[in-house]
Design a protein around this motif. Structure first.
Motif, PDB file in Angstrom:
ATOM      1  N   PRO A 171      -5.146   5.246   9.793  1.00 14.55           N
ATOM      2  CA  PRO A 171      -6.454   4.713  10.209  1.00 14.55           C
ATOM      3  C   PRO A 171      -7.630   5.441   9.561  1.00 14.55           C
ATOM      4  CG  PRO A 171      -5.018   4.945  12.103  1.00 14.55           C
ATOM      5  CD  PRO A 171      -4.293   5.570  10.947  1.00 14.55           C
ATOM      6  N   GLY A 172      -7.486   6.753   9.394  1.00 15.51           N
ATOM      7  CA  GLY A 172      -8.570   7.519   8.798  1.00 15.51           C
ATOM      8  C   GLY A 172      -8.861   7.111   7.369  1.00 15.51           C
ATOM      9  N   MET A 173      -7.816   6.662   6.665  1.00 14.99           N
ATOM     10  CA  MET A 173      -7.999   6.299   5.270  1.00 14.99           C
ATOM     11  C   MET A 173      -8.699   4.954   5.120  1.00 14.99           C
ATOM     12  SD  MET A 173      -7.590   8.349   3.060  1.00 14.99           S
ATOM     13  CE  MET A 173      -7.528   8.447   1.296  1.00 14.99           C
ATOM     14  N   ILE A 174      -8.771   4.160   6.185  1.00 14.75           N
ATOM     15  CA  ILE A 174      -9.529   2.907   6.144  1.00 14.75           C
ATOM     16  C   ILE A 174     -11.028   3.208   6.093  1.00 14.75           C
ATOM     17  CG2 ILE A 174     -10.037   0.766   7.384  1.00 14.75           C
ATOM     18  CD1 ILE A 174      -7.292   1.031   8.713  1.00 14.75           C
ATOM     19  N   LEU A 179       0.832  -1.199   0.000  1.00  9.31           N
ATOM     20  CA  LEU A 179       0.000   0.000   0.000  1.00  9.31           C
ATOM     21  C   LEU A 179       0.868   1.251   0.000  1.00  9.31           C
ATOM     22  CD1 LEU A 179      -3.030   0.821   0.199  1.00  9.31           C
ATOM     23  CD2 LEU A 179      -2.700   0.970   2.670  1.00  9.31           C
ATOM     24  N   ASN A 180       0.437   2.241  -0.754  1.00  6.64           N
ATOM     25  CA  ASN A 180       1.134   3.530  -0.789  1.00  6.64           C
ATOM     26  C   ASN A 180       1.309   4.060   0.633  1.00  6.64           C
ATOM     27  OD1 ASN A 180       1.627   6.392  -0.972  1.00  6.64           O
ATOM     28  ND2 ASN A 180       0.941   6.317  -3.095  1.00  6.64           N
ATOM     29  N   PRO A 181       2.520   4.476   1.000  1.00  8.92           N
ATOM     30  CA  PRO A 181       2.749   4.960   2.378  1.00  8.92           C
ATOM     31  C   PRO A 181       1.812   6.093   2.784  1.00  8.92           C
ATOM     32  CG  PRO A 181       4.841   4.625   1.261  1.00  8.92           C
ATOM     33  CD  PRO A 181       3.774   4.417   0.232  1.00  8.92           C
ATOM     34  N   LEU A 182       1.395   6.921   1.820  1.00  8.10           N
ATOM     35  CA  LEU A 182       0.497   8.024   2.143  1.00  8.10           C
ATOM     36  C   LEU A 182      -0.873   7.546   2.614  1.00  8.10           C
ATOM     37  CD1 LEU A 182       1.195  10.527  -0.785  1.00  8.10           C
ATOM     38  CD2 LEU A 182       1.917  10.751   1.604  1.00  8.10           C
ATOM     39  N   LEU A 183      -1.216   6.311   2.253  1.00  5.24           N
ATOM     40  CA  LEU A 183      -2.539   5.790   2.591  1.00  5.24           C
ATOM     41  C   LEU A 183      -2.538   4.932   3.852  1.00  5.24           C
ATOM     42  CD1 LEU A 183      -3.743   4.764  -0.989  1.00  5.24           C
ATOM     43  CD2 LEU A 183      -4.083   6.925   0.197  1.00  5.24           C
TER      44      LEU A 183
END
Length: 298
Positions: free
Chosen positions: A71-74, A64-68
């Protein structure tokens, strides 16, 4: 694919209500709702099939891209799309009411909870996205007026205005045409936001790569706009309010002023977000506006 799943779930849940009170309304609800569902199913089947095979088996990816990795991006994308697809339910009921000539406010009582649910999901999605941007992108704040951020904010603003004015229609029979217009605009802004994310309409750190989906979404947006305008025009006489605002200091007047405030913020944000498109068409150069413009005007 996720759009289809969420939209099917919302539509199915909306169809489980008792049909006895709205037997003349529900067939049109299914027809108009199916228009959106069939379109996105067609996109997934024929334009951007998520199950299409690629000619070469790739090696293991980089993860997964480090920027993603946050927890909020889940939770952020599902919340956002739940809000997007949720606003389809009040739209299809509004259009069904127009087609069936049902202006007694029953469609409002039916869809108010669905509108609240969609509004809540979209609001939570915006908050989580802001937290992710603050922690990961280093913008120095929760909101940077990025075009994709703004695309999500626009239907939230118009949806908020709708939730306020819908109470006046239920109690006083006012703002009939206004409320229908608000929910139509909210739905169209949802489709436009999806077009912005998936079609590369405006450059953004959030946007996916450009694809053929954009042109199809633009065609669908145009069709649904014309479809909505036609039925509003056809039923314009029946959309007149039962009562008028009698005093500037009345509750109804302040609700209308409140609505104008939300719509003014939405209009300014809309112009700033999509200004690069007409500027490029007219001058050949893509002119963009930055956060200071939004902060100063709003």
């Amino acid at each position: 694919l996720f759009w289809n799943l969420m939209l099917a779930a919302f539509t199915a849940a909306a169809m489980t209500r008792k049909w006895e009170k709205n037997q003349d309304l529900m067939p049109y609800v299914i027809i108009v709702g199916s228009m959106t569902q069939v379109f996105f199913l067609g996109i997934s089947l024929f334009v951007e099939n998520p199950f299409a095979r690629i000619p070469v088996i790739p090696p293991d990816g980089n993860g997964l891209n480090p920027l993603l990795r946050h927890p909020g991006m889940i939770i952020h994308p599902p919340m956002l799309y739940l809000g997007y697809t949720g606003f389809t339910v009040p739209f299809v009921f509004a259009m069904a009411a127009l087609i069936a000539r049902r202006f007694d406010g029953s469609w409002l009582r039916t869809t108010r909870r669905w509108t609240l649910v969609a509004w809540l999901f979209l609001g939570v999605g915006l908050i989580l996205g802001g937290r992710w941007a603050y922690d990961v992108l280093g913008w120095g704040g929760y909101w940077a007026w990025d075009p994709i951020e703004n695309s999500s904010l626009l239907p939230w603003l118009t949806g908020t205005a709708f939730l306020h004015s819908v109470m006046i229609q239920e109690k006083k029979g006012m703002f009939k045409g206004w409320n229908v217009g608000l929910i139509i605009i909210t739905y169209l802004l949802v489709v436009l936001g999806t077009l912005n994310v998936r079609g590369g309409l405006v450059s953004s750190v959030h946007a996916f790569a450009e694809s053929n989906v954009g042109w199809w979404l633009l065609a669908f947006l145009t069709f649904m706009s014309l479809f909505s305008i036609y039925w509003v025009y056809e039923r314009r006489d029946q959309l007149k309010s039962d009562d008028q605002i009698k005093s500037f200091l009345s509750r109804e007047s302040f609700f209308m002023i409140n609505n104008f405030l939300f719509l003014s913020i939405a209009a300014v944000t809309f112009i700033g977000t999509y200004f690069p498109v007409p500027s490029e068409l007219i001058t050949g150069q893509r002119v963009t506006v930055a956060a200071p413009f939004y902060l100063k005007v709003n």
